[in-house]
Motif scaffolding. Structure first.
Motif, PDB file in Angstrom:
ATOM      1  N   SER A 182       7.746   6.174 -17.519  1.00  0.00           N
ATOM      2  CA  SER A 182       9.073   6.483 -16.974  1.00  0.00           C
ATOM      3  C   SER A 182       9.787   7.536 -17.811  1.00  0.00           C
ATOM      4  O   SER A 182      10.684   8.226 -17.323  1.00  0.00           O
ATOM      5  CB  SER A 182       9.923   5.222 -16.863  1.00  0.00           C
ATOM      6  N   ALA A 183       9.374   7.700 -19.076  1.00  0.00           N
ATOM      7  CA  ALA A 183      10.015   8.703 -19.926  1.00  0.00           C
ATOM      8  C   ALA A 183       9.854  10.102 -19.331  1.00  0.00           C
ATOM      9  O   ALA A 183      10.780  10.912 -19.352  1.00  0.00           O
ATOM     10  CB  ALA A 183       9.417   8.651 -21.333  1.00  0.00           C
ATOM     11  N   ALA A 184       8.668  10.391 -18.771  1.00  0.00           N
ATOM     12  CA  ALA A 184       8.438  11.708 -18.177  1.00  0.00           C
ATOM     13  C   ALA A 184       9.326  11.902 -16.943  1.00  0.00           C
ATOM     14  O   ALA A 184       9.828  12.987 -16.678  1.00  0.00           O
ATOM     15  CB  ALA A 184       6.969  11.876 -17.806  1.00  0.00           C
ATOM     16  N   TRP A 185       9.518  10.812 -16.194  1.00  0.00           N
ATOM     17  CA  TRP A 185      10.403  10.877 -15.024  1.00  0.00           C
ATOM     18  C   TRP A 185      11.837  11.173 -15.461  1.00  0.00           C
ATOM     19  O   TRP A 185      12.524  11.984 -14.859  1.00  0.00           O
ATOM     20  CB  TRP A 185      10.370   9.546 -14.263  1.00  0.00           C
ATOM     21  N   LEU A 186      12.269  10.477 -16.503  1.00  0.00           N
ATOM     22  CA  LEU A 186      13.630  10.683 -16.996  1.00  0.00           C
ATOM     23  C   LEU A 186      13.819  12.121 -17.470  1.00  0.00           C
ATOM     24  O   LEU A 186      14.872  12.717 -17.282  1.00  0.00           O
ATOM     25  CB  LEU A 186      13.931   9.716 -18.144  1.00  0.00           C
ATOM     26  N   ARG A 187      12.768  12.648 -18.080  1.00  0.00           N
ATOM     27  CA  ARG A 187      12.833  14.020 -18.567  1.00  0.00           C
ATOM     28  C   ARG A 187      13.005  14.999 -17.409  1.00  0.00           C
ATOM     29  O   ARG A 187      13.864  15.875 -17.452  1.00  0.00           O
ATOM     30  CB  ARG A 187      11.554  14.343 -19.342  1.00  0.00           C
ATOM     31  N   LEU A 188      12.206  14.821 -16.350  1.00  0.00           N
ATOM     32  CA  LEU A 188      12.325  15.701 -15.180  1.00  0.00           C
ATOM     33  C   LEU A 188      13.714  15.562 -14.542  1.00  0.00           C
ATOM     34  O   LEU A 188      14.336  16.551 -14.157  1.00  0.00           O
ATOM     35  CB  LEU A 188      11.225  15.379 -14.161  1.00  0.00           C
ATOM     36  N   GLU A 189      14.200  14.330 -14.468  1.00  0.00           N
ATOM     37  CA  GLU A 189      15.527  14.117 -13.893  1.00  0.00           C
ATOM     38  C   GLU A 189      16.611  14.750 -14.758  1.00  0.00           C
ATOM     39  O   GLU A 189      17.564  15.352 -14.252  1.00  0.00           O
ATOM     40  CB  GLU A 189      15.794  12.615 -13.716  1.00  0.00           C
ATOM     41  N   ALA A 190      16.467  14.625 -16.087  1.00  0.00           N
ATOM     42  CA  ALA A 190      17.468  15.194 -16.991  1.00  0.00           C
ATOM     43  C   ALA A 190      17.479  16.719 -16.874  1.00  0.00           C
ATOM     44  O   ALA A 190      18.544  17.341 -16.812  1.00  0.00           O
ATOM     45  CB  ALA A 190      17.183  14.771 -18.432  1.00  0.00           C
ATOM     46  N   GLN A 248       6.167   5.689  -0.461  1.00  0.00           N
ATOM     47  CA  GLN A 248       7.453   5.936  -1.104  1.00  0.00           C
ATOM     48  C   GLN A 248       7.199   6.961  -2.194  1.00  0.00           C
ATOM     49  O   GLN A 248       6.463   6.698  -3.144  1.00  0.00           O
ATOM     50  CB  GLN A 248       8.044   4.668  -1.726  1.00  0.00           C
ATOM     51  N   HIS A 249       7.746   8.143  -2.025  1.00  0.00           N
ATOM     52  CA  HIS A 249       7.619   9.131  -3.078  1.00  0.00           C
ATOM     53  C   HIS A 249       9.000   9.688  -3.389  1.00  0.00           C
ATOM     54  O   HIS A 249       9.946   9.469  -2.635  1.00  0.00           O
ATOM     55  CB  HIS A 249       6.633  10.230  -2.689  1.00  0.00           C
ATOM     56  N   TYR A 250       9.111  10.379  -4.516  1.00  0.00           N
ATOM     57  CA  TYR A 250      10.420  10.836  -4.979  1.00  0.00           C
ATOM     58  C   TYR A 250      10.556  12.338  -4.829  1.00  0.00           C
ATOM     59  O   TYR A 250       9.602  13.076  -5.039  1.00  0.00           O
ATOM     60  CB  TYR A 250      10.629  10.422  -6.438  1.00  0.00           C
ATOM     61  N   GLN A 251      11.744  12.741  -4.459  1.00  0.00           N
ATOM     62  CA  GLN A 251      12.012  14.172  -4.347  1.00  0.00           C
ATOM     63  C   GLN A 251      13.266  14.551  -5.110  1.00  0.00           C
ATOM     64  O   GLN A 251      14.217  13.774  -5.201  1.00  0.00           O
ATOM     65  CB  GLN A 251      12.225  14.568  -2.877  1.00  0.00           C
ATOM     66  N   LEU A 292       2.706  13.103 -20.559  1.00  0.00           N
ATOM     67  CA  LEU A 292       3.237  12.202 -19.543  1.00  0.00           C
ATOM     68  C   LEU A 292       3.615  10.866 -20.149  1.00  0.00           C
ATOM     69  O   LEU A 292       4.486  10.165 -19.675  1.00  0.00           O
ATOM     70  CB  LEU A 292       2.181  11.958 -18.440  1.00  0.00           C
ATOM     71  N   GLU A 293       2.898  10.505 -21.233  1.00  0.00           N
ATOM     72  CA  GLU A 293       3.169   9.221 -21.871  1.00  0.00           C
ATOM     73  C   GLU A 293       4.191   9.421 -22.988  1.00  0.00           C
ATOM     74  O   GLU A 293       4.119  10.378 -23.750  1.00  0.00           O
ATOM     75  CB  GLU A 293       1.881   8.633 -22.456  1.00  0.00           C
ATOM     76  N   GLU A 294       5.091   8.480 -23.085  1.00  0.00           N
ATOM     77  CA  GLU A 294       6.112   8.530 -24.118  1.00  0.00           C
ATOM     78  C   GLU A 294       5.462   8.285 -25.480  1.00  0.00           C
ATOM     79  O   GLU A 294       4.692   7.349 -25.634  1.00  0.00           O
ATOM     80  CB  GLU A 294       7.122   7.425 -23.824  1.00  0.00           C
ATOM     81  N   ARG A 342       0.840  -1.210   0.000  1.00  0.00           N
ATOM     82  CA  ARG A 342       0.000   0.000   0.000  1.00  0.00           C
ATOM     83  C   ARG A 342       0.869   1.252   0.000  1.00  0.00           C
ATOM     84  O   ARG A 342       1.887   1.311   0.679  1.00  0.00           O
ATOM     85  CB  ARG A 342      -0.866   0.039   1.261  1.00  0.00           C
ATOM     86  N   GLY A 343       0.427   2.231  -0.741  1.00  0.00           N
ATOM     87  CA  GLY A 343       1.134   3.502  -0.738  1.00  0.00           C
ATOM     88  C   GLY A 343       2.380   3.519  -1.611  1.00  0.00           C
ATOM     89  O   GLY A 343       3.184   4.437  -1.528  1.00  0.00           O
ATOM     90  N   THR A 344       2.542   2.468  -2.421  1.00  0.00           N
ATOM     91  CA  THR A 344       3.660   2.476  -3.369  1.00  0.00           C
ATOM     92  C   THR A 344       3.083   2.354  -4.775  1.00  0.00           C
ATOM     93  O   THR A 344       1.923   1.988  -4.942  1.00  0.00           O
ATOM     94  CB  THR A 344       4.636   1.300  -3.151  1.00  0.00           C
ATOM     95  N   GLN A 345       3.867   2.686  -5.761  1.00  0.00           N
ATOM     96  CA  GLN A 345       3.378   2.553  -7.129  1.00  0.00           C
ATOM     97  C   GLN A 345       4.510   2.144  -8.058  1.00  0.00           C
ATOM     98  O   GLN A 345       5.680   2.402  -7.791  1.00  0.00           O
ATOM     99  CB  GLN A 345       2.754   3.865  -7.607  1.00  0.00           C
ATOM    100  N   ASP A 346       4.147   1.486  -9.140  1.00  0.00           N
ATOM    101  CA  ASP A 346       5.106   1.159 -10.180  1.00  0.00           C
ATOM    102  C   ASP A 346       5.087   2.268 -11.225  1.00  0.00           C
ATOM    103  O   ASP A 346       4.015   2.726 -11.614  1.00  0.00           O
ATOM    104  CB  ASP A 346       4.719  -0.159 -10.863  1.00  0.00           C
ATOM    105  N   VAL A 347       6.241   2.674 -11.638  1.00  0.00           N
ATOM    106  CA  VAL A 347       6.324   3.593 -12.776  1.00  0.00           C
ATOM    107  C   VAL A 347       6.644   2.734 -13.993  1.00  0.00           C
ATOM    108  O   VAL A 347       7.734   2.192 -14.100  1.00  0.00           O
ATOM    109  CB  VAL A 347       7.419   4.658 -12.567  1.00  0.00           C
ATOM    110  N   LEU A 348       5.654   2.571 -14.863  1.00  0.00           N
ATOM    111  CA  LEU A 348       5.810   1.638 -15.976  1.00  0.00           C
ATOM    112  C   LEU A 348       6.514   2.285 -17.164  1.00  0.00           C
ATOM    113  O   LEU A 348       6.515   3.509 -17.294  1.00  0.00           O
ATOM    114  CB  LEU A 348       4.425   1.133 -16.395  1.00  0.00           C
ATOM    115  N   PRO A 349       7.112   1.441 -18.047  1.00  0.00           N
ATOM    116  CA  PRO A 349       7.705   1.996 -19.265  1.00  0.00           C
ATOM    117  C   PRO A 349       6.632   2.797 -19.995  1.00  0.00           C
ATOM    118  O   PRO A 349       5.475   2.401 -20.019  1.00  0.00           O
ATOM    119  CB  PRO A 349       8.103   0.767 -20.078  1.00  0.00           C
TER     120      PRO A 349
END
Ligand SMILES: [Zn+2]
Ligand SMILES: [Zn+2]
Length: 440
Positions: free
Chosen positions: A15-23, A121-124, A319-321, A5-12
């Motif tokens: 994940s492209a949007a996550w990579l973009r924010l990280e980049a 689990q969240h990301y900062q 948000l979707e690749e 509970r309270g966790t999530q999968d970031v699926l392919p």
């Protein structure tokens, strides 16, 4: 089986949007002179109880704390500042050129009620600058998230700002606030009544309407600042004015952690009509000393990635690749397949995103898959047309226009270079990978 509970999968795809924010984060942080730090995901519990504060909501009821097999109390990090301060002390960073400016990207853990839409689990992403009390550094740390989110497509920012003073002037304010709140205590909500004497400042940011009404005319911290804190705050506001960062004084802004001194801020984005905090932070001049180091000023911000991505998507960022391949190498027949695999690895070495079929699909099904993967070009390698490999023609189809050409193995590089170059990789869409280069 399901994820906890309270966790999530970031699926392919996502994940492209996550990579973009990280980049973008790495790009902006680096351009501001911040370098990446990676601290452990778990720390000794004491780091947070001392650093963040025993009486804070986070430490009191939201930490993932457990005993390891040797009976040590371990906590999954609920925030990123205390670990950075711990690392600063542990590695003698006070001997480095000051300020030491670092950033981090990673998961944080809080045991919250998942029904509130919060993740355990969240990301900062966050930045910390240690070793300088210069208000220009406070301004820099406020501009950082704005620059990151501007590049993520958000517009219209407003900074909410407050100063909660230092160990000299905060007790004065505390007393003034208590003197105002005590006679009105019976009008406060239950949890505010409970924490009134211990942390009266938290009453200011209570969301319960009756509490907000009571605190509407409460004394504000800025009026109680000592001369040095006042000068620091005025200088920060002047810096923000010069940088043309819109900012307003928000006396309710106190932030939940004990380590904050002087500046506290939130960055709000107004893209969604309603204001949405996308980053928050402040100065923590006493934290390093609290953790056993020399007195060291510091300032930082953190931002929740899930919320930032949501805000970016509502501001119109995809948000979707859209697709994950440049070239799909389709083949027919045994000979075609072998040739296709050879070509595949050559294209990959040249930096193209390329793939083949592994399911024994028909040619028609292979081309459908190419389309699904967003490939711009399909190369069809035939079975047995001609024995001379160099002379064997490939059929190269542009999947966007439907245009099709036959080329020899020697000619394919030039054709791919031309077709993929005319539709140059959109760096805003795909900054997480290096620009597609033509095979050579
Ligand atoms: Zn002060
Ligand atoms: Zn309340």
């Amino acid at each position: 089986m399901k994820a906890p509970r309270g966790t999530q999968d970031v699926l392919p795809g996502r994940s492209a949007a996550w990579l973009r924010l990280e980049a973008i984060t790495r790009e902006v942080m680096t351009s501001f002179g911040y370098r990446e730090i990676r601290t452990p995901i778990f720390e000794h519990t004491e780091l947070f109880s001392r650093g963040v504060g025993e009486a804070t909501d986070v430490v009191e009821k939201e930490m993932y704390t457990f005993e390891d097999r040797s009976g040590r109390s371990i906590t999954l990090r609920p925030e990123g500042t205390a670990p950075v301060a711990r690392a600063y002390i542990e590695h003698g960073m006070h001997l480095w050129p000051q300020p030491v400016k670092v950033f981090y990207i990673g998961p944080m853990f809080r045991y919250e009620r998942p029904q509130a839409g919060r993740l355990r689990q969240h990301y900062q992403i966050g930045a910390e600058a240690l070793g300088s009390a210069d208000p220009a550094l406070d301004a820099e740390v406020i501009v950082l998230p704005i620059e990151i989110f501007r590049r993520m497509g958000l517009r219209r920012f407003e900074v909410h700002l407050n100063s909660i003073g230092c160990p000299r002037c905060r007790p004065v304010y505390r007393e003034r606030l208590l003197a105002y709140l005590r006679p009105r205590a019976d009008q406060l909500c239950e949890s505010c009544q409970r924490r009134l004497e211990r942390s009266p400042l938290r009453v200011l940011d209570c969301k319960v309407p009756s509490c907000r009404e009571v605190t509407q005319d409460a004394p504000n911290a800025v009026d109680s600042l000592c001369d040095q804190c006042r000068a620091h705050f005025d200088a920060l506001r002047a810096h923000l004015d010069r940088l043309e960062v819109p900012h307003v004084l928000d006396f309710r802004l106190v932030r939940g952690f004990d380590y904050y001194t002087r500046t506290v801020f939130e960055v709000l984005s107004e893209d969604l009509g309603a204001q949405n905090a996308v980053a928050g932070g402040g100065r923590y001049d006493g934290l390093v000393e609290t953790l056993g180091g020399k007195p060291t000023p510091g300032v930082g911000f953190a931002s929740g990635m899930e919320r930032a991505l949501l805000a970016a998507s509502e501001a119109g960022e995809p948000l979707e690749e859209p697709g994950w391949l440049d070239v799909f190498v389709a083949s027919e027949g045994e000979g075609g397949r072998e040739e296709a695999l050879r070509l595949l690895y050559r294209l990959r070495r040249a930096g193209l995103r390329a793939d083949v079929d592994y399911q024994g699909r028909s040619l028609k099904a292979q081309l459908k898959l190419a389309d699904r993967a967003g490939a711009r070009v399909a190369v069809i390698v035939g079975g047995d047309q001609g024995k001379d490999e160099a002379a064997r023609p490939y059929v190269v189809r542009h999947l966007g226009t439907g245009q099709q050409e036959q080329v020899s193995a020697d000619g394919i590089d030039a054709l791919l270079a031309r077709w993929l170059a005319t539709e140059e990789t959109d760096s805003r869409r795909e900054p997480w990978r290096s620009r597609a280069t033509a095979p050579s």
